[in-house]
Write a protein that holds these residues in place. Structure first.
Motif, mmCIF file in Angstrom:
data_model
loop_
_atom_site.group_PDB
_atom_site.id
_atom_site.type_symbol
_atom_site.label_atom_id
_atom_site.label_comp_id
_atom_site.label_asym_id
_atom_site.label_seq_id
_atom_site.Cartn_x
_atom_site.Cartn_y
_atom_site.Cartn_z
ATOM 1 N N PRO A 75 0.966 -1.318 -0.046
ATOM 2 C CA PRO A 75 -0.067 0.204 0.142
ATOM 3 C C PRO A 75 0.664 1.205 0.051
ATOM 4 O O PRO A 75 0.276 2.455 0.019
ATOM 5 C CB PRO A 75 -0.837 -0.143 1.279
ATOM 6 C CG PRO A 75 0.104 -1.042 2.070
ATOM 7 C CD PRO A 75 0.731 -1.985 1.297
ATOM 8 N N LYS A 78 0.088 4.476 1.988
ATOM 9 C CA LYS A 78 -1.204 4.256 2.729
ATOM 10 C C LYS A 78 -0.775 3.336 4.104
ATOM 11 O O LYS A 78 -1.811 3.249 5.023
ATOM 12 C CB LYS A 78 -2.188 3.548 2.060
ATOM 13 C CG LYS A 78 -2.693 4.216 0.817
ATOM 14 C CD LYS A 78 -3.820 3.446 0.059
ATOM 15 C CE LYS A 78 -4.044 4.263 -1.377
ATOM 16 N NZ LYS A 78 -5.073 3.164 -2.070
ATOM 17 N N ALA A 87 -11.863 -2.356 3.014
ATOM 18 C CA ALA A 87 -11.100 -2.251 1.791
ATOM 19 C C ALA A 87 -11.562 -1.300 0.781
ATOM 20 O O ALA A 87 -10.882 -0.551 0.107
ATOM 21 C CB ALA A 87 -11.122 -3.762 1.350
ATOM 22 N N TRP A 91 -8.698 0.921 -0.702
ATOM 23 C CA TRP A 91 -8.296 0.802 -1.969
ATOM 24 C C TRP A 91 -9.507 1.648 -2.765
ATOM 25 O O TRP A 91 -9.737 0.817 -3.971
ATOM 26 C CB TRP A 91 -8.388 -0.712 -2.334
ATOM 27 C CG TRP A 91 -7.295 -1.476 -1.616
ATOM 28 C CD1 TRP A 91 -7.584 -2.638 -0.590
ATOM 29 C CD2 TRP A 91 -5.728 -1.177 -1.899
ATOM 30 N NE1 TRP A 91 -6.194 -2.952 -0.685
ATOM 31 C CE2 TRP A 91 -5.113 -2.277 -1.203
ATOM 32 C CE3 TRP A 91 -5.050 -0.212 -2.532
ATOM 33 C CZ2 TRP A 91 -3.755 -2.297 -1.036
ATOM 34 C CZ3 TRP A 91 -3.828 -0.356 -2.494
ATOM 35 C CH2 TRP A 91 -3.048 -1.183 -1.855
ATOM 36 N N TRP A 95 -10.948 0.236 -6.240
ATOM 37 C CA TRP A 95 -12.113 -0.682 -5.672
ATOM 38 C C TRP A 95 -12.777 -1.108 -7.063
ATOM 39 O O TRP A 95 -13.529 -2.150 -6.944
ATOM 40 C CB TRP A 95 -12.764 0.122 -4.830
ATOM 41 C CG TRP A 95 -13.748 -0.732 -4.374
ATOM 42 C CD1 TRP A 95 -15.271 -0.520 -4.367
ATOM 43 C CD2 TRP A 95 -13.467 -1.810 -3.450
ATOM 44 N NE1 TRP A 95 -15.706 -1.566 -3.661
ATOM 45 C CE2 TRP A 95 -14.856 -2.589 -3.055
ATOM 46 C CE3 TRP A 95 -12.472 -2.451 -2.845
ATOM 47 C CZ2 TRP A 95 -15.029 -3.509 -2.077
ATOM 48 C CZ3 TRP A 95 -12.636 -3.544 -2.057
ATOM 49 C CH2 TRP A 95 -13.807 -3.838 -1.501
ATOM 50 N N MET A 121 -2.918 2.118 -9.172
ATOM 51 C CA MET A 121 -2.979 2.615 -7.713
ATOM 52 C C MET A 121 -2.398 4.048 -7.673
ATOM 53 O O MET A 121 -1.467 4.495 -8.658
ATOM 54 C CB MET A 121 -1.848 1.580 -6.956
ATOM 55 C CG MET A 121 -2.355 0.321 -6.874
ATOM 56 S SD MET A 121 -1.269 -0.651 -5.588
ATOM 57 C CE MET A 121 -2.099 -2.210 -5.357
#
Length: 477
Positions: A75, A78, A87, A91, A95, A121
């Motif tokens: 992550p 994060k 989650a 995310w 997601w 990401m």
């Protein structure tokens, strides 16, 4: 003094993340204190913390995030805030991709493994293209119900990007070879199947559909000419083969009988990552016109020699019978003028052939030069001079082995001097040589052949070098 209750046994160990999870305020979290966690989550958490592989647990319908040290790098910024977070929040950037995957596993219990999944990401405040191999496995309780998801995976972004770059480089090399003026082909396997043939090669074989076919099937006329045996020898030995002035009968025009052409060619074996020969790189040069010009030049030289001998005989006869033939002097002068004109025309034809040879000598595909029998450099073509960044005046008159082509390479001068001595005895020398030139280390197929006069005496030496690019070949492999 307030006593801190000991952490449950399933949370023992786990390095930095083990300490962080044990110190987390679970009393105010939806999962509650670890001592009250379901047995299935306890078992999964113990496996997660003590695994050296990146592992995360997504527990409950909200998929609260728990993970080990190895997973903490995934992550990025994060971490550690994502610990215990649903989650969907942790995310949010991916997601739309992973959410349906989590929901499917949680609803059906069917695990899934994904390879080279692209996840955009957010890293450093901006979306980044990242690639992953990961698995999602349902965590079941004693009643076979599903309580969460066990996730393991690793990032393969660098591998994907490296493969892309390698493929792009291969494509660039293929396009460069496709546009090359010299015929180029790549054969694979012991049957010598055409994997690639550039436009020039296809023109050489009348545009036949040869890619994907063995040489013996694609160009059947070469089977009886010994070329399949040559390819077998190169493939079996791993040694390159250089052919010079080879006569080949090919169908060069559709629906027209085969014709003879003359080729210079190289069969260079290619190797796989383990160093095993897996194919042959073919580079050919059509020298048919050059061979015809050399034949014409030899014929012209013979004719000129015959004419000179005949003229010498006439002059000698004139001297012996000058008194007797005085009355024929006028007629003889006319005859001599006629013969002189014929000789001038023959010399002009010879000069035209020499001009064509000089044009051939100026090629930029190979390095060429001319030496006397002692190895002194008398001439060199522009391509070879450009490689050492010199003019002809700077190297002419020097021993060939003392020139900048070899002076920066240990032992090269001795090898070249020995080759000159061998060629001066009338033998052709062919070898592979690597030399340090101003633009770096380069590899060549090098030959040194003697030039003979009409009495079969060596009157000069011709060095030639054809560059071989050993990494582009392997990449194309």
């Amino acid at each position: 003094m307030k006593l801190v209750p000991a952490a449950p046994a399933f949370l023992q160990g786990g390095g930095a993340m083990g300490e962080r999870i044990r110190a987390f305020d679970w009393g105010s979290h939806p999962l509650g204190p670890p001592a009250q966690w379901p047995p299935a989550l306890r078992m999964a958490m113990s496996l997660c913390l003590n695994s050296s592989f990146p592992t995360a647990i997504y527990w409950g319908p909200a998929f609260h995030v728990l993970y080990n040290d190895a997973w903490s790098e995934i992550p990025a910024e994060k971490h550690p805030a994502i610990l215990g977070m649903p989650a969907r929040e942790g995310w949010s950037d991916i997601w739309d991709i992973v959410g349906p995957q989590f929901q499917h596993v949680f609803a059906t219990g069917e695990g899934m493994a994904l390879y080279e999944q692209m996840l955009p990401m957010v890293r450093g405040g901006r979306p980044c293209e990242t690639w992953w191999n990961y698995s999602l496995t349902a965590i079941r309780d004693a009643e076979h119900g599903i309580g969460g998801i066990f996730n393991q995976g690793n990032e393969v972004t660098a591998i994907v990007h490296a493969r892309r770059e390698r493929q792009a480089e291969i494509d660039r090399w293929r396009e460069m070879f496709r546009q090359a003026p010299a015929p180029v082909a790549l054969l694979r396997g012991p049957r010598h199947v055409f994997e690639f043939a550039n436009d020039a090669y296809l023109r050489l074989v009348a545009g036949r559909d040869i890619v994907g076919k063995p040489v013996a099937e694609a160009i059947p006329e070469v089977r009886a000419q010994g070329f399949i045996e040559l390819l077998d020898g190169v493939y079996g030995s791993g040694e390159a083969y250089l052919g010079t002035g080879a006569k080949v009968t090919l169908h060069r025009t559709p629906d027209v009988p085969a014709e003879e052409c003359v080729l210079d060619f190289v069969y260079q074996p290619t190797r796989d990552a383990a160093g095993v020969v897996d194919g042959i790189f073919v580079l050919a040069t059509d020298v048919t016109e050059r061979a015809r010009a050399e034949t014409a030049l030899r014929l012209t030289n013979w004719q000129l020699g015959e004419e000179r001998a005949r003229l010498a005989a006439l002059i000698e006869a004139e001297q012996r019978a000058q008194q007797a033939l005085r009355r024929f002097n006028e007629a003889l002068e006319g005859h001599v003028k006629t013969r002189t004109a014929e000789l001038s025309r023959a010399l002009a034809a010879q000069n035209a052939v020499a001009d064509r040879l000089r044009a051939t000598f100026a090629t930029d595909l190979i390095f060429q030069g001319f030496l006397d029998t002692q190895g002194t450099l008398l001439d060199a073509n522009p391509a070879s001079l450009a490689a050492i960044r010199c003019t002809l005046d700077q190297v002419m008159g020097r021993p060939f082995w003392e020139t900048p082509w070899f002076s920066a390479t240990p032992d090269a001068a001795q090898r070249v001097r020995a080759a000159v001595e061998t060629a001066a005895r009338g033998e052709v020398v062919r070898t592979m040589i690597r030399v340090n030139l101003p633009d770096g280390l380069r590899s060549f197929l090098f030959s040194l052949r003697p030039v003979f006069n009409g009495r079969q005496e060596v009157v000069g030496l011709v060095p030639e070098a054809l560059e071989i690019d050993e990494p582009a070949v392997k990449l194309a492999a």
